[in-house]
Design a protein around this motif. Sequence first.
Motif, mmCIF file in Angstrom:
data_model
loop_
_atom_site.group_PDB
_atom_site.id
_atom_site.type_symbol
_atom_site.label_atom_id
_atom_site.label_comp_id
_atom_site.label_asym_id
_atom_site.label_seq_id
_atom_site.Cartn_x
_atom_site.Cartn_y
_atom_site.Cartn_z
ATOM 1 N N GLU A 104 0.922 -1.211 -0.041
ATOM 2 C CA GLU A 104 -0.044 -0.154 0.051
ATOM 3 C C GLU A 104 0.980 1.381 -0.036
ATOM 4 O OE1 GLU A 104 -2.402 -0.571 3.224
ATOM 5 O OE2 GLU A 104 -3.620 -2.162 2.433
ATOM 6 N N THR A 105 1.832 1.214 0.833
ATOM 7 C CA THR A 105 2.898 2.588 0.848
ATOM 8 C C THR A 105 3.421 2.506 -0.590
ATOM 9 O OG1 THR A 105 3.201 2.084 3.025
ATOM 10 C CG2 THR A 105 5.086 3.395 1.649
ATOM 11 N N THR A 106 3.881 1.614 -1.246
ATOM 12 C CA THR A 106 4.258 1.611 -2.670
ATOM 13 C C THR A 106 3.335 2.333 -3.579
ATOM 14 O OG1 THR A 106 5.643 -0.350 -2.228
ATOM 15 C CG2 THR A 106 5.470 0.492 -4.282
ATOM 16 N N VAL A 107 2.158 1.816 -3.490
ATOM 17 C CA VAL A 107 1.218 2.533 -4.524
ATOM 18 C C VAL A 107 0.919 3.745 -4.183
ATOM 19 C CG1 VAL A 107 -1.096 2.154 -5.430
ATOM 20 C CG2 VAL A 107 -0.002 0.204 -4.823
ATOM 21 N N VAL A 108 0.864 4.203 -2.934
ATOM 22 C CA VAL A 108 0.600 5.728 -2.682
ATOM 23 C C VAL A 108 1.789 6.491 -2.849
ATOM 24 C CG1 VAL A 108 0.052 7.250 -0.753
ATOM 25 C CG2 VAL A 108 -1.037 5.149 -0.645
ATOM 26 N N THR A 109 3.069 5.890 -2.836
ATOM 27 C CA THR A 109 4.244 6.929 -2.913
ATOM 28 C C THR A 109 4.583 7.058 -4.448
ATOM 29 O OG1 THR A 109 4.922 6.089 -0.804
ATOM 30 C CG2 THR A 109 6.710 7.020 -2.509
ATOM 31 N N ASN A 110 4.391 5.750 -5.074
ATOM 32 C CA ASN A 110 5.129 5.605 -6.579
ATOM 33 C C ASN A 110 3.953 6.128 -7.486
ATOM 34 O OD1 ASN A 110 7.099 4.774 -5.133
ATOM 35 N ND2 ASN A 110 7.149 2.594 -6.329
ATOM 36 N N LEU A 111 2.768 5.844 -7.317
ATOM 37 C CA LEU A 111 1.573 6.257 -8.215
ATOM 38 C C LEU A 111 0.784 7.058 -7.895
ATOM 39 C CD1 LEU A 111 0.156 5.521 -10.918
ATOM 40 C CD2 LEU A 111 -1.070 3.723 -9.717
ATOM 41 N N LEU A 112 0.107 7.317 -6.539
ATOM 42 C CA LEU A 112 -0.700 8.262 -6.219
ATOM 43 C C LEU A 112 0.203 9.626 -5.897
ATOM 44 C CD1 LEU A 112 -3.447 6.684 -3.800
ATOM 45 C CD2 LEU A 112 -3.736 7.505 -6.242
ATOM 46 N N GLY A 113 1.198 9.423 -5.516
ATOM 47 C CA GLY A 113 1.972 10.770 -5.123
ATOM 48 C C GLY A 113 2.293 11.641 -6.565
ATOM 49 N N PRO A 114 2.795 11.006 -7.816
ATOM 50 C CA PRO A 114 3.042 11.868 -8.866
ATOM 51 C C PRO A 114 1.573 12.350 -9.151
ATOM 52 C CG PRO A 114 4.269 9.804 -8.841
ATOM 53 C CD PRO A 114 3.417 9.602 -7.626
ATOM 54 N N ILE A 115 0.484 11.490 -9.347
ATOM 55 C CA ILE A 115 -0.724 11.716 -10.004
ATOM 56 C C ILE A 115 -1.272 13.107 -8.996
ATOM 57 C CG2 ILE A 115 -3.112 11.294 -9.986
ATOM 58 C CD1 ILE A 115 -2.167 8.339 -10.527
ATOM 59 N N ARG A 116 -1.121 13.144 -7.778
ATOM 60 C CA ARG A 116 -1.724 14.139 -6.946
ATOM 61 C C ARG A 116 -0.797 15.550 -6.888
ATOM 62 N NH1 ARG A 116 -2.395 10.192 -1.589
ATOM 63 N NH2 ARG A 116 -4.581 9.850 -1.990
ATOM 64 N N LEU A 117 0.511 15.440 -7.174
ATOM 65 C CA LEU A 117 1.503 16.497 -7.253
ATOM 66 C C LEU A 117 1.124 17.162 -8.800
ATOM 67 C CD1 LEU A 117 3.431 18.073 -5.881
ATOM 68 C CD2 LEU A 117 5.223 16.544 -6.564
ATOM 69 N N ILE A 118 0.913 16.404 -9.697
ATOM 70 C CA ILE A 118 0.626 16.949 -11.006
ATOM 71 C C ILE A 118 -0.752 17.576 -11.017
ATOM 72 C CG2 ILE A 118 -0.226 16.206 -13.353
ATOM 73 C CD1 ILE A 118 1.967 13.838 -13.354
ATOM 74 N N ASP A 119 -1.720 17.061 -10.397
ATOM 75 C CA ASP A 119 -2.975 17.667 -10.172
ATOM 76 C C ASP A 119 -2.802 19.049 -9.451
ATOM 77 O OD1 ASP A 119 -6.109 17.542 -10.554
ATOM 78 O OD2 ASP A 119 -5.760 17.943 -8.456
ATOM 79 N N ALA A 120 -2.198 18.955 -8.385
ATOM 80 C CA ALA A 120 -1.894 20.114 -7.701
ATOM 81 C C ALA A 120 -1.166 21.408 -8.397
ATOM 82 C CB ALA A 120 -1.048 19.945 -6.298
ATOM 83 N N LEU A 121 -0.307 21.124 -9.546
ATOM 84 C CA LEU A 121 0.370 22.073 -10.009
ATOM 85 C C LEU A 121 0.028 22.272 -11.611
ATOM 86 C CD1 LEU A 121 3.896 21.052 -8.704
ATOM 87 C CD2 LEU A 121 2.570 23.031 -8.241
ATOM 88 N N ILE A 122 -1.115 21.424 -12.104
ATOM 89 C CA ILE A 122 -1.351 21.453 -13.597
ATOM 90 C C ILE A 122 -1.696 22.696 -14.011
ATOM 91 C CG2 ILE A 122 -3.575 20.670 -13.324
ATOM 92 C CD1 ILE A 122 -0.916 19.881 -15.877
ATOM 93 N N ASP A 123 -2.494 23.566 -13.313
ATOM 94 C CA ASP A 123 -2.996 24.915 -13.769
ATOM 95 C C ASP A 123 -2.012 25.821 -13.823
ATOM 96 O OD1 ASP A 123 -5.694 23.934 -13.758
ATOM 97 O OD2 ASP A 123 -6.403 24.708 -11.768
ATOM 98 N N HIS A 124 -1.231 25.764 -12.910
ATOM 99 C CA HIS A 124 0.123 26.666 -12.913
ATOM 100 C C HIS A 124 1.065 26.181 -14.439
ATOM 101 C CE1 HIS A 124 3.428 28.980 -11.817
ATOM 102 N NE2 HIS A 124 4.154 28.104 -12.034
ATOM 103 N N LEU A 125 1.196 24.815 -14.334
ATOM 104 C CA LEU A 125 2.085 24.225 -15.447
ATOM 105 C C LEU A 125 1.382 24.750 -16.788
ATOM 106 C CD1 LEU A 125 3.216 21.160 -14.014
ATOM 107 C CD2 LEU A 125 4.718 23.163 -14.209
#
Length: 247
Positions: A104-125
């Motif tokens: 579960e830690t691997t999924v949250v870190t390696n997959l959900l982490g990038p998806i969430r960070l992209i989403d949080a910055l996408i409007d700016h990018l």
Amino acid sequence: MKTTGNTILLSGGGSGIGLALAQRWHDAGNTVIITGRNATKLEAAVADRANLHAMTLDVTDPDAIAAFAKAMIARFPALNILVNNAGVMMYEAAGAERDLADAETTVVTNLLGPIRLIDALIDHLVAAPDSAIVNVTSGLAFVPLPKAPTYSATKAALHSYTQALRVQLEGQVEVIELAPPAVRTELTPGQSTREAYMPLDAFADEVMALFAAEPTPAEILVQNVLPLRNAEADGAVAERLAFLKAL
């Protein structure tokens, strides 16, 4: 992707591949911000380097990501490149019922982490000039390491996500995948001294040369990773899976 004059956010930059690339991008004339959970390690990584900055971030925490993105944009409004590099790799014995905390830690870190960070910055990018997203996957996205099934699965999923994202963001944000081979880092115990693995400096040098190509390849692939990346096209998945099983 521009190679100089950028403001680059790189997650997981306190050591290993992340730090090596952060230092090379910094040397090339970019402002670079590295993140991680260990503030002491981050501060040591940026010491004596102007325009190489450190900000703590736990990519497993969605609330922390949202707050971090706001603080990041406020402090570095010129941000135009996001590099999703943070990740964990754990070996798992899946032959019997077990505690799935590592998976579960691997999924949250390696997959959900990038998806969430992209989403949080996408409007700016999307609004930023010369913007790009670089997702760091792995050669194991293409042929899995049997003793690291969840890690391999998350990298395969991030490869797929990156392909879809590239289509959605065409003409707005450049989307690049960096798929490393086995590199001498501390991702897993003892990995930094394994002779069969690619030296970190050699890997980083080859990666930077590939990023300098015009146009930038959609996939940054050093020579050592090609046997895994091309395994399906070569009809060699079973052979290369057997090789990985023996490691």
